[in-house]
Design an enzyme around this catalytic site. Structure first.
Site, PDB file in Angstrom:
ATOM      1  N   SER A  36      -7.827   0.628   3.074  1.00  0.00           N
ATOM      2  CA  SER A  36      -8.227   0.156   1.748  1.00  0.00           C
ATOM      3  C   SER A  36      -9.403  -0.804   1.864  1.00  0.00           C
ATOM      4  CB  SER A  36      -7.052  -0.559   1.080  1.00  0.00           C
ATOM      5  OG  SER A  36      -7.439  -1.185  -0.129  1.00  0.00           O
ATOM      6  N   SER A  37     -10.108  -0.980   0.738  1.00  0.00           N
ATOM      7  CA  SER A  37     -11.153  -2.007   0.667  1.00  0.00           C
ATOM      8  C   SER A  37     -10.700  -3.222  -0.140  1.00  0.00           C
ATOM      9  CB  SER A  37     -12.412  -1.427   0.015  1.00  0.00           C
ATOM     10  OG  SER A  37     -12.992  -0.418   0.811  1.00  0.00           O
ATOM     11  N   GLU A  82      -4.162   8.138  -3.949  1.00  0.00           N
ATOM     12  CA  GLU A  82      -4.634   7.375  -2.795  1.00  0.00           C
ATOM     13  C   GLU A  82      -4.789   8.210  -1.532  1.00  0.00           C
ATOM     14  OE1 GLU A  82      -5.816   4.554  -2.776  1.00  0.00           O
ATOM     15  OE2 GLU A  82      -5.028   3.477  -4.503  1.00  0.00           O
ATOM     16  N   ARG A 137       0.839  -1.187   0.000  1.00  0.00           N
ATOM     17  CA  ARG A 137       0.000   0.000   0.000  1.00  0.00           C
ATOM     18  C   ARG A 137       0.883   1.250   0.000  1.00  0.00           C
ATOM     19  NH1 ARG A 137      -4.847   1.940  -1.599  1.00  0.00           N
ATOM     20  NH2 ARG A 137      -6.217   2.681   0.074  1.00  0.00           N
ATOM     21  N   GLY A 196     -13.397  -1.978  -7.300  1.00  0.00           N
ATOM     22  CA  GLY A 196     -14.714  -1.429  -7.056  1.00  0.00           C
ATOM     23  C   GLY A 196     -14.805  -0.509  -5.856  1.00  0.00           C
ATOM     24  N   GLY A 197     -13.660   0.063  -5.401  1.00  0.00           N
ATOM     25  CA  GLY A 197     -13.718   0.966  -4.263  1.00  0.00           C
ATOM     26  C   GLY A 197     -14.337   0.292  -3.056  1.00  0.00           C
ATOM     27  N   THR A 243      -8.830   0.500 -10.147  1.00  0.00           N
ATOM     28  CA  THR A 243      -8.371  -0.696  -9.456  1.00  0.00           C
ATOM     29  C   THR A 243      -8.523  -1.902 -10.381  1.00  0.00           C
ATOM     30  OG1 THR A 243      -9.096   0.293  -7.372  1.00  0.00           O
ATOM     31  CG2 THR A 243      -8.534  -2.036  -7.315  1.00  0.00           C
ATOM     32  N   VAL A 264      -4.465   2.629  -8.615  1.00  0.00           N
ATOM     33  CA  VAL A 264      -4.008   4.019  -8.494  1.00  0.00           C
ATOM     34  C   VAL A 264      -5.128   4.875  -7.918  1.00  0.00           C
ATOM     35  CG1 VAL A 264      -2.209   3.975 -10.262  1.00  0.00           C
ATOM     36  CG2 VAL A 264      -4.584   4.456 -10.940  1.00  0.00           C
ATOM     37  N   ASN A 265      -6.189   4.228  -7.448  1.00  0.00           N
ATOM     38  CA  ASN A 265      -7.389   4.815  -6.850  1.00  0.00           C
ATOM     39  C   ASN A 265      -8.391   5.220  -7.917  1.00  0.00           C
ATOM     40  OD1 ASN A 265      -8.962   5.369  -4.589  1.00  0.00           O
ATOM     41  ND2 ASN A 265      -8.322   7.482  -4.492  1.00  0.00           N
TER      42      ASN A 265
END
Length: 570
Positions: A447-448, A415, A103, A467-468, A376, A395-396
């Site tokens: 993060s998810s 991020e 991360r 998918g965030g 993502t 890369v968000n």
């Protein structure tokens, strides 16, 4: 279409069955080793890059380097070496699971005050665009770490397909073109970005060939010099100069001091499955543990669609609330993980769920959760020795910060928006945070991303998705679908629902919930956003140990993805 494909009977693929599952089989049963290698990724070039490295004598970890680096070339909309990721590994020889945390980390200058405007409100532009939105990248360090500790081949060998594709170019696909259009104003602020994406004087168009010679050279330096090829020397100097030129503040020692963390994965059981998944700074494993243990109180197959969706939404709601309040970087924050993942805690949550009524969230909102389907990426690998990889990298947001450092080809992440830059203020995905996820020098943002392994007496699975904040519920639904007997392609194609505590609403893709089910949920007190656009890009592979078959599933929502297999050499 039936409401949610969480039933034991076979289900149709979302694309009408046009895509056959990738499969290789042998006559053996109850096999000790898979009959080959299976790879599922979000682009056919990355899947083929991984198989190329396997044919060259590499294992799943070498293939992961090839897949990851190739995705960094062909999916700048989603990931890249200017970002970070999580790699869940299973080393078959040592029978060991490892979570590699790559991360991004916060620069020292990135204090909460740096992201507020003169009124004390969150400066959205600074949080999501340009140099201030970027954390120190972790993905290059992860590729070096995999090669040094788990792979069989030299790093430069595993990077060769990505270097070749970056230099020779690849065909732009519609998602890339569309994503650039949505971020064009930001992308074209920066000279380095214009040099890559406007090299011919116009934005990328589907069907054109996009070449990235600077990125090819950066990957070559990474292969030749390892960690120092990116975090020190020429590439590092160019990254630092670009961030400074655009008004940001990185320090050379922050780049040179980046470290990959190996962490112990989270482990849990759901029915017949042993599940290995992501620990913090991912919130995914903790949330999965909460949700699945809450669900143990019901036989979902015996519930009608409305009540099944109600129970799922209520379990999701509670887990996402805890995510918001408690979770952060374990190197900085003490979290009650043992309590949050315990069966007793889940039993307490279960007792608060009314079987016929929705529980209002603490904070109500009429806004639907922001969608993320392009940012993502994920890939899954199982090789012929039984090694496996589930990796999610990002890369968000679309094209990250929009900033490419001139002369490097490296598109930096954004991020920093995943931190709680302003307490109780939702980020780009509508999720909030408090002190546990506030930025601090060297800290990793929550993060998810939820790369996961599942294993039963007869099946082994690797799975994950982008998918965030919706990553967690995609992996959850995949676990439930595998438990119901679906095959990988069916798992990847099933319609999706989601609830994340805030906003207080059930999100549902078109076809996931029929009108009668929506009406029943509304009568229970749920707000339902039915018929939303599709989201996610799930990639999964499965080894059926009894039949000794390998199969893969790639999300039909993404037409350039591919799941493929390479049989073992006789």
């Amino acid at each position: 279409m039936a409401t949610l494909l969480l039933i034991a009977s076979p289900a149709l693929y979302a694309d009408g069955g046009a895509r056959a599952p990738a499969r290789v089989a042998t006559a053996a049963s109850a096999a000790a080793h898979p009959p080959g290698t299976a790879i599922a990724s979000a682009h056919s070039l990355s899947t083929q890059a991984g198989l190329e490295i396997v044919r060259a004598g590499g294992n799943a970890f070498d293939a992961a380097i090839a897949v990851s680096s190739t995705l960094s070339v062909v999916e700048p909309i989603s990931s890249g070496i200017g970002g970070g990721g999580f790699f869940l590994l299973h080393d078959a020889k040592r029978n060991r699971d490892i979570f590699v945390d790559a991360r991004e980390t916060a620069p020292a200058a990135a204090t909460p005050a740096a992201y507020l405007d003169d009124k004390g409100e969150l400066n959205r532009d600074r949080a999501t665009n340009g140099p201030w939105s970027a954390g120190i990248p972790g993905l290059p360090a992860a590729l070096v770490h995999l090669a040094q500790n788990y792979g069989k081949l030299p790093l430069k060998t595993s990077l060769a397909p990505a270097i070749r594709i970056a230099r020779e170019g690849f065909e732009v696909y519609p998602r890339l073109e569309k994503g650039y259009g949505s971020r064009r104003e930001v992308m074209e602020r920066y000279r380095g970005t214009r040099e890559v994406f406007l090299a011919d004087g116009s934005p990328p168009k589907a069907g054109e060939i996009l070449k990235q010679p600077d990125l090819a050279r950066t990957l070559e330096l990474l292969g030749e010099k390892g960690f120092d090829g990116f975090y020190r020397g020429d590439v590092a100097a160019k990254l630092l100069a670009s961030v400074k030129q655009e008004g940001g503040q990185w320090r050379a020692e922050e780049l040179a001091g980046y470290k990959v963390r190996e962490r112990e994965p989270l482990r849990l059981k759901y029915r017949a499955w042993d599940i290995v998944t992501a620990p913090p700074p991912s919130s995914g494993g903790v949330a999965l543990a909460e949700i699945l243990q809450v669900l143990q109180g019901w036989d979902l197959s015996k519930l009608d669609p409305a009540h099944r969706t109600h129970i799922l939404a209520e379990a999701m709601r509670r887990a996402y609330r805890d995510r918001t309040i408690y979770l952060g970087d374990p190197d900085f924050v003490k979290m009650p993980i043992k309590r949050l993942t315990s069966a007793d805690y889940a039993a307490g949550l279960r007792a608060t769920i009314h079987p016929e009524k929705a529980t209002p969230s603490d904070l109500l909102s009429g806004q639907p959760a922001p969608l993320e389907d392009d940012e993502t990426t994920h890939f899954s690998i199982i090789d012929g020795d039984g090694n496996r990889v589930a990796a999610t990298q990002t890369v968000n947001l679309l094209y990250g910060s929009g900033l490419v450092a001139p002369g490097t080809g490296v598109l930096l992440n954004n991020e920093m928006d995943d931190f709680a830059l302003r307490p109780a203020t939702p980020n780009a995905f509508g999720v909030m945070g408090f002190e546990a996820n506030a930025p601090a020098p060297g800290k990793r943002m929550l993060s998810s991303m939820t790369p996961s392994f599942l294993e039963s007496s007869d099946r082994v699975v690797a799975v994950g998705a982008p998918g965030g904040s919706r990553i967690i519920t995609q992996v959850l639904l995949a676990i439930l679908a595998y438990d119901a007997g679906l095959q990988p392609q069916q798992v990847a194609a099933q319609p999706r629902i989601h609830h994340q505590w805030m906003p207080d609403a059930i999100s549902a893709e078109a076809g996931a919930l029929d009108a009668a089910t929506v009406a029943k949920l509304q009568a229970m007190g749920h707000k339902v956003n039915a018929g939303e656009s599709t989201w996610g890009n799930l990639q999964t592979v499965m080894w059926d140990k009894r039949a000794n078959t390998l199969s893969g599933g790639t999300d039909p929502r993404n037409p350039v993805g591919q799941a493929d297999v390479q049989p073992n050499k006789p």
